[in-house]
Motif scaffolding. Structure first.
Motif, PDB file in Angstrom:
ATOM      1  N   CYS A   1       0.830  -1.211   0.000  1.00 47.04           N
ATOM      2  CA  CYS A   1       0.000   0.000   0.000  1.00 47.04           C
ATOM      3  C   CYS A   1       0.866   1.262   0.000  1.00 47.04           C
ATOM      4  CB  CYS A   1      -0.929   0.009   1.204  1.00 47.04           C
ATOM      5  SG  CYS A   1      -2.252  -1.210   1.115  1.00 47.04           S
TER       6      CYS A   1
ATOM      7  N   GLU B   1       2.297   1.723  -3.450  1.00 51.53           N
ATOM      8  CA  GLU B   1       1.266   2.203  -4.383  1.00 51.53           C
ATOM      9  C   GLU B   1       0.980   3.685  -4.150  1.00 51.53           C
ATOM     10  OE1 GLU B   1      -2.073  -0.396  -3.834  1.00 51.53           O
ATOM     11  OE2 GLU B   1      -1.152  -2.035  -4.955  1.00 51.53           O
ATOM     12  N   LEU B   2       0.868   4.078  -2.891  1.00 53.53           N
ATOM     13  CA  LEU B   2       0.617   5.486  -2.579  1.00 53.53           C
ATOM     14  C   LEU B   2       1.785   6.367  -3.023  1.00 53.53           C
ATOM     15  CD1 LEU B   2      -1.048   5.233   0.945  1.00 53.53           C
ATOM     16  CD2 LEU B   2      -2.127   5.982  -1.182  1.00 53.53           C
TER      17      LEU B   2
ATOM     18  N   GLN C   1       3.825   5.759  -5.446  1.00 51.32           N
ATOM     19  CA  GLN C   1       3.767   5.828  -6.913  1.00 51.32           C
ATOM     20  C   GLN C   1       2.710   6.836  -7.360  1.00 51.32           C
ATOM     21  OE1 GLN C   1       3.044   2.050  -8.779  1.00 51.32           O
ATOM     22  NE2 GLN C   1       3.037   2.898 -10.843  1.00 51.32           N
ATOM     23  N   LYS C   2       1.535   6.824  -6.715  1.00 49.73           N
ATOM     24  CA  LYS C   2       0.481   7.781  -7.061  1.00 49.73           C
ATOM     25  C   LYS C   2       0.922   9.210  -6.774  1.00 49.73           C
ATOM     26  CE  LYS C   2      -3.485   4.718  -6.646  1.00 49.73           C
ATOM     27  NZ  LYS C   2      -4.730   4.429  -5.952  1.00 49.73           N
TER      28      LYS C   2
ATOM     29  N   GLU D   1       3.263  10.214  -9.499  1.00 48.98           N
ATOM     30  CA  GLU D   1       2.507  10.466 -10.734  1.00 48.98           C
ATOM     31  C   GLU D   1       1.806  11.826 -10.668  1.00 48.98           C
ATOM     32  OE1 GLU D   1      -0.181   7.165 -11.174  1.00 48.98           O
ATOM     33  OE2 GLU D   1       1.433   5.765 -11.664  1.00 48.98           O
ATOM     34  N   HIS D   2       1.171  12.123  -9.535  1.00 48.18           N
ATOM     35  CA  HIS D   2       0.482  13.401  -9.385  1.00 48.18           C
ATOM     36  C   HIS D   2       1.472  14.567  -9.405  1.00 48.18           C
ATOM     37  CE1 HIS D   2      -2.996  10.958  -8.231  1.00 48.18           C
ATOM     38  NE2 HIS D   2      -3.712  12.003  -8.573  1.00 48.18           N
TER      39      HIS D   2
ATOM     40  N   LYS E   1       2.360  15.143 -12.964  1.00 48.63           N
ATOM     41  CA  LYS E   1       1.259  15.814 -13.670  1.00 48.63           C
ATOM     42  C   LYS E   1       1.183  17.288 -13.266  1.00 48.63           C
ATOM     43  CE  LYS E   1      -1.624  11.727 -14.327  1.00 48.63           C
ATOM     44  NZ  LYS E   1      -2.855  11.037 -13.935  1.00 48.63           N
TER      45      LYS E   1
END
Length: 119
Positions: A76, A79-80, A82-83, A86-87, A90
């Motif tokens: 978890c 994954e967090l 990585q998010k 990614e954000h 962006k």
């Protein structure tokens, strides 16, 4: 006289024999009590060993569960992370686009001003 001495000796030996028989009887009772105590202690030891095995099995299960929870937590967290990355990427792209649009807007505003001045 010899008969009397023998009779006294026989009485002494009989008394000594009764005394030893009483001691032997006492020891027999004490041995039986000790055997009962030993049996009870062995039964208690057996129960404790069984309980120890159960506790050990619970510990193994708890460790396995903890490892599983730690793996899930790490998954978890990854994954967090990585998010988040990614954000952030962006956001940087959008900030660059906003800056480019801002420059373009300034250019058009300047061009508009020139057109107004020429008209």
């Amino acid at each position: 006289k010899i008969v009397l001495e023998l009779s006294e000796k026989q009485l002494c030996l009989s008394a000594e024999l009764r005394s030893k028989e009483k001691i032997a009887g006492d020891w027999t009772v004490e041995l039986a009590e000790n055997r009962a105590t030993i049996d009870q202690h062995q039964k208690t030891i057996g129960q404790m060993k069984h309980s120890l095995l159960e506790i050990d099995a619970e510990l193994v299960n708890a460790k396995a569960s903890l490892r599983s929870e730690q793996k899930f937590r790490t998954k978890c967290e990854n994954e967090l992370q990585q998010k988040i990355e990614e954000h952030q990427s962006k956001i940087m792209i959008l900030e660059t686009q906003v800056q480019a649009l801002g420059i373009e807007l300034e250019g058009r505003e300047c061009e508009l001003e020139r057109l107004k001045e020429t008209n």
